[in-house]
Write a protein that holds these residues in place. Structure first.
Motif, short mmCIF file in Angstrom:
data_model
loop_
_atom_site.label_atom_id
_atom_site.label_comp_id
_atom_site.label_asym_id
_atom_site.label_seq_id
_atom_site.Cartn_x
_atom_site.Cartn_y
_atom_site.Cartn_z
N THR A 1 0.82 -1.20 0.00
CA THR A 1 0.00 0.00 0.00
C THR A 1 0.86 1.26 0.00
N GLY A 2 0.27 2.34 -0.46
CA GLY A 2 0.94 3.63 -0.42
C GLY A 2 2.15 3.72 -1.30
N LEU A 3 2.17 2.95 -2.39
CA LEU A 3 3.32 2.95 -3.28
C LEU A 3 2.84 3.31 -4.68
N SER A 4 3.26 4.46 -5.16
CA SER A 4 2.84 4.93 -6.48
C SER A 4 3.76 4.39 -7.56
N ALA A 5 3.18 4.20 -8.73
CA ALA A 5 3.97 3.69 -9.86
C ALA A 5 4.87 4.74 -10.47
N ASP A 6 4.64 6.02 -10.15
CA ASP A 6 5.40 7.07 -10.82
C ASP A 6 5.98 8.10 -9.87
N GLU A 7 6.11 7.75 -8.60
CA GLU A 7 6.66 8.71 -7.64
C GLU A 7 7.53 7.99 -6.61
N ASP A 8 8.71 8.50 -6.38
CA ASP A 8 9.61 7.86 -5.43
C ASP A 8 9.01 7.84 -4.03
N PRO A 9 9.19 6.75 -3.30
CA PRO A 9 8.73 6.73 -1.91
C PRO A 9 9.56 7.69 -1.06
N THR A 10 8.96 8.18 0.02
CA THR A 10 9.69 9.05 0.94
C THR A 10 10.79 8.23 1.60
N PRO A 11 11.80 8.89 2.20
CA PRO A 11 12.85 8.14 2.90
C PRO A 11 12.30 7.21 3.98
N ALA A 12 11.30 7.68 4.73
CA ALA A 12 10.72 6.84 5.79
C ALA A 12 10.02 5.63 5.18
N ARG A 13 9.27 5.87 4.10
CA ARG A 13 8.57 4.76 3.45
C ARG A 13 9.57 3.79 2.82
N LEU A 14 10.63 4.31 2.26
CA LEU A 14 11.66 3.48 1.66
C LEU A 14 12.31 2.58 2.70
N ALA A 15 12.55 3.13 3.90
CA ALA A 15 13.14 2.34 4.98
C ALA A 15 12.21 1.21 5.38
N GLN A 16 10.90 1.52 5.51
CA GLN A 16 9.92 0.48 5.86
C GLN A 16 9.87 -0.59 4.78
N LEU A 17 9.86 -0.13 3.55
CA LEU A 17 9.76 -1.04 2.42
C LEU A 17 11.00 -1.93 2.31
N THR A 18 12.15 -1.35 2.55
CA THR A 18 13.40 -2.13 2.51
C THR A 18 13.37 -3.24 3.54
N ASN A 19 12.95 -2.92 4.75
CA ASN A 19 12.86 -3.95 5.80
C ASN A 19 11.87 -5.04 5.42
N TYR A 20 10.73 -4.63 4.91
CA TYR A 20 9.70 -5.59 4.54
C TYR A 20 10.18 -6.52 3.43
N ILE A 21 10.85 -5.96 2.43
CA ILE A 21 11.35 -6.76 1.31
C ILE A 21 12.40 -7.76 1.77
N LYS A 22 13.29 -7.31 2.63
CA LYS A 22 14.35 -8.20 3.11
C LYS A 22 13.81 -9.28 4.04
N GLU A 23 12.90 -8.91 4.92
CA GLU A 23 12.33 -9.88 5.86
C GLU A 23 11.59 -10.99 5.13
N ASN A 24 10.95 -10.65 4.02
CA ASN A 24 10.16 -11.64 3.28
C ASN A 24 10.87 -12.19 2.06
N ASP A 25 12.12 -11.78 1.87
CA ASP A 25 12.94 -12.29 0.77
C ASP A 25 12.23 -12.11 -0.58
N ILE A 26 11.69 -10.90 -0.78
CA ILE A 26 10.96 -10.59 -2.01
C ILE A 26 11.94 -10.26 -3.13
N LYS A 27 11.76 -10.89 -4.26
CA LYS A 27 12.65 -10.68 -5.41
C LYS A 27 12.07 -9.67 -6.41
#
Length: 506
Positions: free
Chosen positions: A227-253
């Motif tokens: 959620t909260g992820l646009s196809a044409d706009e960079d995520p905020t630094p805070a959102r990017l940090a959350q997203l990075t953790n989520y991707i790594k925790e779930n091993d998303i490719k």
């Protein structure tokens, strides 16, 4: 509200124009069909072939959810011989439009007619500030994206074929042949999806556009949305940090975006979060250029399958949605004792019909199919057998007011007065609980209707929208033992499909 006012103004403008020009009668003698957006356009063209002119109303590059018909668009529809749309949860403006369309002149076809839809949800799309939108994003009461499952697209084609054939019986044979040839191609596509995805090593795929629930359901996958992820706009630094953790925790490719995902966000996510982006095309539109280059529904869906394979071909653990596990609700049987309150018979007042006849005539078969695919614990046939036991009853109708209940069996009435005598909280095998609200007839001749219990997934005063009922002549305690039979009733003014859709929504 502003949208409705705009549409109302457009309808008024068209009405005046129609009066001025005599309704815009066609001169070419050919069948003119207006369709809303790309899949409906493609499927209709495949059905009619060269026997009709098919027009696409919503052009490529236009957000279908946000489209509002102009006076000219409305005039085009009114002057057509037929109008084909997908579903009012997709083309939200259609119900208002149809209030002005002369149904005697324009054959209106709803491609999802007879189909049950999954409960809807939220799709994140960032738009420029627009105060006409009450909220950002799109909310569907029911999910309209059925065309993204090849197996369900077959049914859309069949429905369009049948609707147009009924209007133009002289074309029925041609429409039937055209549809059959295209359905054969869709069946091949369905087989491609089945063969490929049945071998999936990873069942979960992560998407920004939550349009692929039917595809996932029909081919054994699980769609997980970010959620909260646009196809044409960079995520905020805070959102990017959350997203990075989520991707790594779930091993998303891979994270799947629409085709307009910017290189900037792809590069940012790839660099910071170590994930690749790929396209899952929701096929809401195709550009003229793409179609001239040979792209169509089938080729794009084949591209989607190849994109999905990048995830499904790699083993991986189950991916947990970002929002975590869904909250346990009262409807599911999770509540505190203190929240339970006494209720009166007026909560159940109304004219109610048994759902059992709809199980017998097959109307509810789609519900069992959905349940089987969603849960994976029983087959559709096993669900039908289970509910056949639960719903079975000879009481066709129940009429209730604040003092009486009338049970109607094959036209014969049994009517008695009742008083409320309390409630009972029951604990089930799964650990969840339910509340039965107890009533007792004050008439001495009530017989098998002496003791009555209601269960409706509510635990406090409030009008019910449906209920399960238990009744007998022995005692309330005896009725507490009944767990396998729970005749179920919905308002008598609901039709079979409305009841089935309501069941699926809950």
């Amino acid at each position: 509200m502003k949208k409705l006012l705009k549409l109302g103004l457009g309808l008024s403008v068209f009405a005046l124009a129609a009066c001025a020009n005599g309704g815009g009668a066609k001169k070419d003698g050919e069948i003119d069909i207006v369709t809303t957006f790309y899949p409906v356009y493609e499927f209709t063209k495949q059905v009619v072939g060269d026997d009709a002119n098919v027009e696409l109303l919503i052009p490529a590059g236009t957000e279908v959810h946000d489209f509002e018909p102009s006076a000219k668009n409305i005039a085009t529809i009114q002057e057509a011989d037929a109008f084909v749309y997908e579903n009012e949860n997709m083309e939200t403006w259609v119900p208002h439009l149809l209030e002005s369309v002369d149904a005697e002149k324009v054959n209106v076809n709803k491609a999802t007619e007879g189909m049950l839809l999954l409960p809807g949800g939220h799709e994140d799309h960032d738009h420029e500030e627009d105060h006409d939108h009450e909220e950002e994003g799109h909310h569907h009461a029911f999910d309209p994206h059925v065309w993204l499952s090849p197996s369900r697209s077959i049914q859309l084609v069949e429905t369009i074929r049948d609707g147009l054939s009924e209007k133009y019986p002289e074309k029925k044979e041609d429409f039937g042949k055209n549809a059959a040839a295209y359905i054969e191609k869709l069946q091949d596509l369905d087989k491609e999806y089945t063969d490929t995805l049945s071998a999936a090593k990873q069942k979960y795929f992560v998407t920004q556009h939550t349009a692929f629930a039917y595809l996932a359901l029909d081919y054994g996958l699980k769609q997980v949305s970010i959620t909260g992820l646009s196809a044409d706009e960079d995520p905020t630094p805070a959102r990017l940090a959350q997203l990075t953790n989520y991707i790594k925790e779930n091993d998303i490719k891979y994270i799947y975006f629409e085709e307009n995902a910017s290189k900037s966000i792809a590069e940012t996510l790839a660099k910071e979060a170590g994930v690749s982006l790929d396209v899952l095309n929701p096929l809401e539109s195709l550009t003229d250029e793409a179609m001239k280059d040979g792209a169509d529904y089938i080729s794009v869906m084949q591209d989607n399958l190849k994109a999905l394979e990048k995830t499904t071909s790699q083993p991986g653990k189950d991916i947990v949605p970002e929002e975590g596990e869904a909250a346990k609700t009262v409807y599911q049987g999770y509540f505190e004792d203190s929240a339970v309150k006494d209720r009166s018979l007026s909560d159940y007042a109304g004219d109610w019909q048994s759902v059992y006849p709809y199980l017998l005539d097959g109307t509810l078969d789609q519900v069992w199919d959905y349940k089987a695919k969603l849960s994976g614990t029983m087959t559709a046939a096993e669900y039908k057998e289970y509910y056949d036991t639960g719903y079975k009853t000879d009481i066709n109708q129940i009429k209730i007011d604040d003092k009486t209940m009338e049970f109607i069996i094959n036209g014969e009435s049994h009517k008695y007065n009742y008083k409320y005598v309390g409630y009972k909280i029951l604990t089930y095998k799964k650990g969840n609980r339910g509340v039965r609200f107890l009533f007792e007839a004050t008439d001495t001749d009530a017989g098998d209707y002496k003791f009555v219990q209601f269960s409706d997934h509510k635990i406090a005063p409030g009008e019910t929208d449906h209920f399960h009922i238990f009744y007998g002549g022995e005692s309330q305690e005896k009725l507490f033992e009944e767990m396998e039979k729970w005749p179920t009733y919905y308002p008598s003014d609901m039709n079979a499909m409305e009841i089935a859709q309501e069941m699926l929504a809950h």
